[in-house]
Design a protein around this motif. Structure first.
Motif, PDB file in Angstrom:
ATOM      1  N   ASP A 179      45.151  41.519  51.669  1.00  5.58           N
ATOM      2  CA  ASP A 179      45.459  40.391  52.557  1.00  5.58           C
ATOM      3  C   ASP A 179      46.239  40.862  53.788  1.00  5.58           C
ATOM      4  N   ALA A 180      45.953  42.087  54.231  1.00  8.86           N
ATOM      5  CA  ALA A 180      46.686  42.680  55.357  1.00  8.86           C
ATOM      6  C   ALA A 180      46.537  41.837  56.629  1.00  8.86           C
ATOM      7  N   ARG A 181      47.627  41.771  57.348  1.00  6.86           N
ATOM      8  CA  ARG A 181      47.638  41.094  58.654  1.00  6.86           C
ATOM      9  C   ARG A 181      48.714  41.759  59.494  1.00  6.86           C
ATOM     10  N   LEU A 182      48.562  41.635  60.786  1.00  8.79           N
ATOM     11  CA  LEU A 182      49.571  42.199  61.674  1.00  8.79           C
ATOM     12  C   LEU A 182      50.774  41.280  61.722  1.00  8.79           C
ATOM     13  N   ALA A 183      51.948  41.873  61.735  1.00  9.09           N
ATOM     14  CA  ALA A 183      53.171  41.099  61.886  1.00  9.09           C
ATOM     15  C   ALA A 183      53.163  40.434  63.255  1.00  9.09           C
ATOM     16  N   THR A 184      53.808  39.305  63.356  1.00 10.12           N
ATOM     17  CA  THR A 184      53.871  38.562  64.607  1.00 10.12           C
ATOM     18  C   THR A 184      54.367  39.468  65.727  1.00 10.12           C
ATOM     19  N   GLY A 185      53.619  39.464  66.816  1.00 12.37           N
ATOM     20  CA  GLY A 185      54.000  40.244  67.984  1.00 12.37           C
ATOM     21  C   GLY A 185      53.487  41.665  67.989  1.00 12.37           C
ATOM     22  N   GLU A 186      52.957  42.142  66.866  1.00 12.55           N
ATOM     23  CA  GLU A 186      52.447  43.519  66.814  1.00 12.55           C
ATOM     24  C   GLU A 186      51.063  43.595  67.438  1.00 12.55           C
ATOM     25  N   ARG A 187      50.821  44.658  68.166  1.00 16.51           N
ATOM     26  CA  ARG A 187      49.504  44.919  68.760  1.00 16.51           C
ATOM     27  C   ARG A 187      49.105  46.336  68.374  1.00 16.51           C
ATOM     28  N   LEU A 188      48.543  46.460  67.212  1.00 18.66           N
ATOM     29  CA  LEU A 188      48.152  47.762  66.694  1.00 18.66           C
ATOM     30  C   LEU A 188      46.633  47.841  66.658  1.00 18.66           C
ATOM     31  N   ALA A 189      46.106  49.023  66.909  1.00 19.29           N
ATOM     32  CA  ALA A 189      44.659  49.228  66.909  1.00 19.29           C
ATOM     33  C   ALA A 189      44.195  49.541  65.488  1.00 19.29           C
ATOM     34  N   LEU A 190      44.100  48.510  64.664  1.00 19.34           N
ATOM     35  CA  LEU A 190      43.651  48.657  63.284  1.00 19.34           C
ATOM     36  C   LEU A 190      42.477  47.713  63.042  1.00 19.34           C
ATOM     37  N   ASP A 191      41.481  48.181  62.334  1.00 22.58           N
ATOM     38  CA  ASP A 191      40.348  47.339  61.951  1.00 22.58           C
ATOM     39  C   ASP A 191      40.749  46.586  60.680  1.00 22.58           C
ATOM     40  N   LEU A 192      41.307  45.396  60.859  1.00 24.07           N
ATOM     41  CA  LEU A 192      41.814  44.631  59.712  1.00 24.07           C
ATOM     42  C   LEU A 192      40.707  44.184  58.772  1.00 24.07           C
ATOM     43  N   ASP A 193      39.528  43.873  59.304  1.00 28.18           N
ATOM     44  CA  ASP A 193      38.424  43.485  58.424  1.00 28.18           C
ATOM     45  C   ASP A 193      38.035  44.649  57.514  1.00 28.18           C
ATOM     46  N   LEU A 194      37.921  45.840  58.080  1.00 25.96           N
ATOM     47  CA  LEU A 194      37.596  47.016  57.271  1.00 25.96           C
ATOM     48  C   LEU A 194      38.701  47.284  56.254  1.00 25.96           C
ATOM     49  N   LEU A 195      39.928  47.141  56.661  1.00 27.14           N
ATOM     50  CA  LEU A 195      41.066  47.379  55.772  1.00 27.14           C
ATOM     51  C   LEU A 195      41.068  46.393  54.599  1.00 27.14           C
ATOM     52  N   ARG A 196      40.911  45.119  54.899  1.00 26.96           N
ATOM     53  CA  ARG A 196      40.944  44.091  53.855  1.00 26.96           C
ATOM     54  C   ARG A 196      39.724  44.180  52.932  1.00 26.96           C
ATOM     55  N   ASN A 197      38.545  44.307  53.527  1.00 26.31           N
ATOM     56  CA  ASN A 197      37.330  44.386  52.709  1.00 26.31           C
ATOM     57  C   ASN A 197      37.277  45.684  51.919  1.00 26.31           C
ATOM     58  N   GLY A 198      37.707  46.783  52.536  1.00 28.89           N
ATOM     59  CA  GLY A 198      37.718  48.063  51.832  1.00 28.89           C
ATOM     60  C   GLY A 198      38.670  48.045  50.642  1.00 28.89           C
ATOM     61  N   ALA A 199      39.806  47.398  50.812  1.00 28.41           N
ATOM     62  CA  ALA A 199      40.746  47.262  49.695  1.00 28.41           C
ATOM     63  C   ALA A 199      40.114  46.453  48.571  1.00 28.41           C
ATOM     64  N   ALA A 200      39.417  45.375  48.918  1.00 24.79           N
ATOM     65  CA  ALA A 200      38.740  44.561  47.900  1.00 24.79           C
ATOM     66  C   ALA A 200      37.657  45.367  47.198  1.00 24.79           C
ATOM     67  N   ILE A 201      36.917  46.165  47.941  1.00 23.76           N
ATOM     68  CA  ILE A 201      35.853  46.974  47.336  1.00 23.76           C
ATOM     69  C   ILE A 201      36.444  48.038  46.418  1.00 23.76           C
ATOM     70  N   ALA A 202      37.582  48.617  46.784  1.00 24.72           N
ATOM     71  CA  ALA A 202      38.252  49.570  45.888  1.00 24.72           C
ATOM     72  C   ALA A 202      38.641  48.878  44.580  1.00 24.72           C
ATOM     73  N   LEU A 203      39.082  47.635  44.659  1.00 26.82           N
ATOM     74  CA  LEU A 203      39.408  46.877  43.445  1.00 26.82           C
ATOM     75  C   LEU A 203      38.162  46.599  42.620  1.00 26.82           C
ATOM     76  N   LEU A 204      37.066  46.278  43.290  1.00 28.70           N
ATOM     77  CA  LEU A 204      35.813  46.059  42.564  1.00 28.70           C
ATOM     78  C   LEU A 204      35.365  47.352  41.871  1.00 28.70           C
ATOM     79  N   CYS A 205      35.602  48.501  42.502  1.00 32.50           N
ATOM     80  CA  CYS A 205      35.296  49.786  41.863  1.00 32.50           C
ATOM     81  C   CYS A 205      36.128  49.958  40.594  1.00 32.50           C
ATOM     82  N   ALA A 206      37.386  49.568  40.644  1.00 37.78           N
ATOM     83  CA  ALA A 206      38.246  49.662  39.454  1.00 37.78           C
ATOM     84  C   ALA A 206      37.729  48.758  38.343  1.00 37.78           C
ATOM     85  N   ILE A 207      37.247  47.578  38.710  1.00 38.65           N
ATOM     86  CA  ILE A 207      36.695  46.662  37.706  1.00 38.65           C
ATOM     87  C   ILE A 207      35.448  47.264  37.061  1.00 38.65           C
TER      88      ILE A 207
END
Length: 148
Positions: A48-76
């Motif tokens: 459930d990653a999100r940028l803190a208020t006011g932060e402007r970081l160059a991160l692909d949040l969709d890839l981060l969130r979905n990739g984390a979910a897929i890693a969990l699905l791999c564990a399952i």
């Protein structure tokens, strides 16, 4: 997790692990499989990653969130492959269940459906849903990154 400037390094490391995870899935498995290398990041920290208020970081949040979910699905998948229905859930699988029950994946319907099927005991349907998640999120990520 709220990502601040100080958490950027951990998020970048997680993204690196996710890209290696995706490459492993494509090159060695052609989808989900047993024992996929998910790297060293803690997926529950980033589902459930999100940028803190006011932060402007160059991160692909969709890839981060979905990739984390897929890693969990791999564990399952590993948990299902290595045990029987009476076996207690591994801590990471139980953490995934808690996240699913909290509605963390509701904004990602294909991923949310995979968790729902896994935790309802519908293993056959779960594994069929994984193929949909793989095509959409893993292969789709590489198509997007390649500009196609």
């Amino acid at each position: 997790m709220e990502i601040t400037l100080t958490g950027q390094v951990a998020a970048e490391g997680a993204l690196r692990d996710i890209l290696f995870l995706y490459a492993d899935m494509v090159e060695r498995y052609g989808g989900f499989g047993h024992g996929i290398d998910t790297g060293y990041f803690a997926p529950l920290d980033f589902v459930d990653a999100r940028l803190a208020t006011g932060e402007r970081l160059a991160l692909d949040l969709d890839l981060l969130r979905n990739g984390a979910a897929i890693a969990l699905l791999c564990a399952i998948v590993d948990w299902m492959d290595e045990g029987d229905a009476a076996q207690p859930a591994w801590p990471i699988v139980e953490g995934a269940r808690v996240a699913w029950l909290a509605g963390v994946f509701v904004d990602r319907p294909e991923i949310e459906r995979a968790f729902a099927l896994a935790f309802s005991g519908e293993e056959g349907d779960f594994r069929r849903q994984l193929a949909i998640v793989y095509e959409r999120d893993v292969r789709g990520t590489f198509r997007r990154l390649a500009g196609g």
